[in-house]
Design a protein around this motif. Structure first.
Motif, short mmCIF file in Angstrom:
data_model
loop_
_atom_site.label_atom_id
_atom_site.label_comp_id
_atom_site.label_asym_id
_atom_site.label_seq_id
_atom_site.Cartn_x
_atom_site.Cartn_y
_atom_site.Cartn_z
N ALA A 258 63.80 36.68 88.05
CA ALA A 258 65.13 36.14 87.74
C ALA A 258 64.99 35.25 86.51
O ALA A 258 64.05 34.46 86.41
N TRP A 259 65.97 35.35 85.59
CA TRP A 259 65.83 34.69 84.29
C TRP A 259 67.04 33.81 83.97
O TRP A 259 68.16 34.07 84.40
N VAL A 260 66.76 32.79 83.16
CA VAL A 260 67.79 31.97 82.51
C VAL A 260 67.52 32.05 81.01
O VAL A 260 66.41 31.78 80.56
N LYS A 261 68.53 32.44 80.23
CA LYS A 261 68.34 32.60 78.79
C LYS A 261 69.12 31.55 78.02
O LYS A 261 70.12 31.01 78.51
N TYR A 262 68.65 31.28 76.81
CA TYR A 262 69.38 30.43 75.87
C TYR A 262 70.10 31.33 74.90
O TYR A 262 69.50 32.19 74.25
N GLN A 263 71.42 31.14 74.77
CA GLN A 263 72.21 31.85 73.76
C GLN A 263 72.90 30.80 72.89
O GLN A 263 73.52 29.87 73.39
N HIS A 264 72.79 30.97 71.57
CA HIS A 264 73.25 29.94 70.65
C HIS A 264 74.75 30.08 70.43
O HIS A 264 75.21 30.52 69.37
N TRP A 265 75.51 29.66 71.43
CA TRP A 265 76.97 29.76 71.39
C TRP A 265 77.55 28.72 70.43
O TRP A 265 77.12 27.57 70.42
N ILE A 266 78.54 29.15 69.62
CA ILE A 266 79.25 28.22 68.73
C ILE A 266 80.74 28.39 68.93
O ILE A 266 81.21 29.43 69.41
N ARG A 267 81.50 27.37 68.53
CA ARG A 267 82.95 27.39 68.71
C ARG A 267 83.66 28.22 67.65
O ARG A 267 84.58 28.99 67.94
N GLN A 268 83.24 28.07 66.40
CA GLN A 268 83.97 28.69 65.29
C GLN A 268 83.08 28.75 64.06
O GLN A 268 82.00 28.16 64.01
N GLY A 269 83.57 29.49 63.05
CA GLY A 269 82.91 29.52 61.76
C GLY A 269 81.77 30.52 61.69
O GLY A 269 81.56 31.35 62.57
N GLY A 270 81.01 30.41 60.61
CA GLY A 270 79.86 31.28 60.40
C GLY A 270 80.17 32.45 59.49
O GLY A 270 81.34 32.82 59.29
N HIS A 271 79.10 33.04 58.93
CA HIS A 271 79.24 34.19 58.02
C HIS A 271 78.36 35.36 58.47
O HIS A 271 78.23 36.34 57.75
N TYR A 272 77.76 35.27 59.63
CA TYR A 272 76.87 36.31 60.15
C TYR A 272 77.69 37.51 60.62
O TYR A 272 78.89 37.42 60.89
N LEU A 273 77.01 38.66 60.72
CA LEU A 273 77.67 39.90 61.10
C LEU A 273 77.39 40.22 62.56
O LEU A 273 76.25 40.15 63.02
N THR A 274 78.46 40.60 63.29
CA THR A 274 78.34 41.04 64.68
C THR A 274 79.00 42.40 64.81
O THR A 274 80.10 42.62 64.27
N VAL A 275 78.35 43.33 65.51
CA VAL A 275 78.89 44.69 65.65
C VAL A 275 78.89 45.12 67.11
O VAL A 275 78.07 44.65 67.91
N THR A 276 79.82 46.02 67.44
CA THR A 276 79.86 46.68 68.76
C THR A 276 80.24 48.14 68.53
O THR A 276 80.91 48.47 67.55
N PRO A 277 79.81 49.02 69.41
CA PRO A 277 80.16 50.45 69.23
C PRO A 277 81.62 50.73 69.55
O PRO A 277 82.21 50.13 70.45
N LEU A 278 82.20 51.63 68.78
CA LEU A 278 83.58 52.08 69.01
C LEU A 278 83.70 53.49 68.44
O LEU A 278 83.42 53.72 67.26
N GLU A 279 84.13 54.43 69.27
CA GLU A 279 84.20 55.83 68.86
C GLU A 279 85.30 56.07 67.82
O GLU A 279 85.08 56.76 66.83
N ALA A 280 86.47 55.49 68.04
CA ALA A 280 87.59 55.75 67.12
C ALA A 280 88.56 54.59 67.13
O ALA A 280 88.73 53.90 68.14
N TRP A 281 89.21 54.41 65.98
CA TRP A 281 90.24 53.38 65.85
C TRP A 281 91.57 53.94 66.40
O TRP A 281 91.93 55.08 66.09
N PRO A 282 92.29 53.18 67.21
CA PRO A 282 93.54 53.69 67.80
C PRO A 282 94.56 54.06 66.72
O PRO A 282 94.74 53.34 65.74
N GLU A 283 95.24 55.17 66.93
CA GLU A 283 96.22 55.65 65.95
C GLU A 283 97.43 54.73 65.85
O GLU A 283 98.05 54.63 64.78
#
Length: 571
Positions: A258-283
């Motif tokens: 069983a694990w406890v992880k640290y995730q560097h959560w922030i409220r706002q801002g930043g210039h880093y890139l985040t991506v998620t998979p998506l098959e198609a954009w809704p028409e």
């Protein structure tokens, strides 16, 4: 009134006793003053820091800030006059022209990422006052990582304080945030790491009455099939794990971590890139404008992306425009993932302007207190440096510590729990700084440091640098803190950046701990400090003060009062 001879004798003895006591106190004060004068004349001298190029190790003029949400206390550097200059002592000029830019009286909490903390009514404190041993370098020069005070070669009446990193005859280079000497990376021991480390997060300080905040230390979720297995429980001061109620005959349960992880959560801002998979954009939704839109879709890669932390307004705007479940899930996932940011080399001491060029860091130190309620079970700490995962495993039944790298089954280091490290409560420290792995229990290294070399591939930004886990046993983890190492920046890049800088046999190379704002050997016209300009080694921050609040009627003022919490030895 008639007094007997015995009463007169008693009064005389009392007067004589008071006179003797007063004389003793007066002589003690005078003797102490003479001793201090002699000590300062022949052994030590005091200096006061005015600016922040050694912060937060040593402070210049600053404001002591208390976060209104998590109540974490931190320092924010301010100018001591209209011209903010390099890290110097009580002077109004600077031949090297260092400037500390500020963007208004607002600060950001380094612990919970609360922005725009108003500092208008926060009083300014003086810088640290250092006691310097003047004869420290008469017979032997400074060692690497020593803090040293030296004269400005151009104007000897000015004194500077920096950290010595390059010694006579060496070739010095700052590369990828680390220090290289003669082509080899320089590694700090645990004591030096603790002296220069910068806090990323202290779990003790959690925002109150803040529904938006997400804890940075969180138990790792498990699937439904493992929901009956022992897991970590969040407590007011940390986490607890207890497997004593599990079925001892169920071998599958005993093998589950069983694990406890640290995730560097922030409220706002930043210039880093985040991506998620998506098959198609809704028409039914108009495609976002390339580059300019807050959310982007790449049909070739089939990815939805955003820069920085997605705002709740952008998230709800997209969710409200369609009933497409795949799209809604991708947007919600992107929103959640985008608020977990890479850890950057930002300084709460510096203004927002100075943190704009922040870059990802990869060198961390994790510290916690572990209480062991049974003599069985295993506890592990795993850290990630952008290339490798390093896992320290403590087997309390075997009384052994082993270090594993990535998915290897064979340990690369092995140590044994000593009697002092078998206590029910122990302090654990694990670091992956300077491309080495250290692990200590109660301040004592358990095995020889593991050194690993630089790779040709760039390291990925780190959003989840550490996690800890348990398998069996009964544990409590408190006082969780994550730190990072100094990430040396380019400065003006005049010396020791693009190529190694060779020192002569009488010179040193110095750097400031607050690398983004420090002007030092990287940026001076002449990068070296000759030995003849060394004044001594600071060993104590003494006579510190802070601004105390005084209320007289409706008027509120401030006066300097002692701040004994800032008294400390300097490493």
């Amino acid at each position: 009134m008639h007094h007997s001879p015995r009463q007169f004798e008693s009064q005389a003895e009392e007067v004589e006793h008071r006179s003797s006591l007063f004389r003793m106190v007066l002589e003690s004060v005078v003797s102490l003053a003479i001793a201090v004068i002699l000590f300062r004349t022949f052994q030590a001298e005091g200096y006061m820091i005015s600016t922040g190029s050694m912060a937060p190790s040593l402070l210049g003029y600053h404001k002591q800030v208390k976060c209104p949400r998590c109540e974490f206390s931190f320092t924010y550097g301010v100018a001591y006059d209209d011209s903010v200059s390099a890290n110097r002592f009580q002077t109004h000029e600077h031949s090297h022209g260092e400037v500390l830019h500020q963007s208004g009286q607002y600060a950001t909490c380094p612990n919970c990422n609360t922005h725009s903390i108003d500092l208008t009514n926060v009083p300014r404190n003086e810088g640290d006052q250092l006691l310097v041993f003047k004869h420290a370098y008469y017979l032997k020069g400074p060692q690497r990582w020593d803090v040293a005070v030296f004269q400005n070669p151009i104007k000897p009446t000015q004194a500077y304080v920096k950290r010595v990193v390059g010694l006579p005859g060496e070739a010095v280079q700052v590369k990828q945030g680390d220090l290289y000497i003669d082509g080899k990376i320089q590694r700090k021991d645990l004591k030096t790491q603790n002296a220069v480390r910068l806090l990323v997060h202290d779990h003790h300080y959690q925002p109150k009455n803040d529904d938006f905040f997400q804890p940075r230390f969180v138990p790792v979720e498990v699937d439904e099939e493992r929901s009956s297995h022992p897991s970590w429980v969040s407590e007011p001061e940390g986490f607890s794990f207890d497997s004593s109620d599990s079925d001892p005959l169920n071998s599958a349960v005993s093998l589950e971590w069983a694990w406890v992880k640290y995730q560097h959560w922030i409220r706002q801002g930043g210039h880093y890139l985040t991506v998620t998979p998506l098959e198609a954009w809704p028409e039914e939704i108009e495609q976002p404008e390339p580059v300019l839109g807050p959310v982007q879709f790449d049909p070739k890669k089939k990815q939805l992306s955003c820069r920085g932390a997605m705002t709740s307004e952008d998230c709800h705007r997209l969710l409200d425009r369609t009933e497409n479940d795949d799209f809604r899930y991708a947007v919600a996932l992107l929103y959640e993932k985008s608020h977990v940011a890479p850890v950057l080399d930002q300084y709460a001491y510096n203004s927002g302007v100075e943190n704009q060029e922040s870059i990802p860091v990869h060198d961390f130190l994790f510290e916690c207190n572990l209480k062991v309620h049974s003599g069985e079970g295993e506890f592990a700490i795993e850290m990630f440096d952008g290339h490798h995962r390093f896992r320290n495993l403590i087997d309390f039944k075997a009384r052994q510590v082993t270090l594993f790298v990535d998915d290897q089954n064979k340990p690369v280091r092995t140590g044994h729990l000593s009697k002092t490290s078998q206590q029910k409560s122990m302090q654990l420290e694990m670091s992956i700084m300077d491309r080495q792995v250290l692990f200590a229990i109660n301040g004592q290294l358990i095995y020889q440091p593991l050194l690993f070399s630089e790779t040709t591939e760039p390291r990925e930004p780190i959003r989840e640098p550490v996690q800890f886990g348990a398998n069996g046993g009964h544990f409590e983890v408190t006082e969780l803190k994550l730190f990072r190492d100094i990430h040396y920046t380019r400065g003006k890049g005049l010396h020791g950046v693009e190529e190694p800088y060779r020192l002569d046999q009488q010179s040193y190379f110095v750097l400031g701990d607050n690398s983004p704002v420090s002007l030092d050997s990287r940026s001076w016209a002449d990068g070296k400090v000759e030995r003849k300009y060394l004044l001594g080694k600071p060993f104590l921050v003494h006579l510190p003060s802070r601004q105390g609040e005084v209320k007289i009627g409706s008027h509120v003022g401030h006066i300097r009062i002692p701040d004994f919490s800032r008294i400390r030895y300097i490493h």
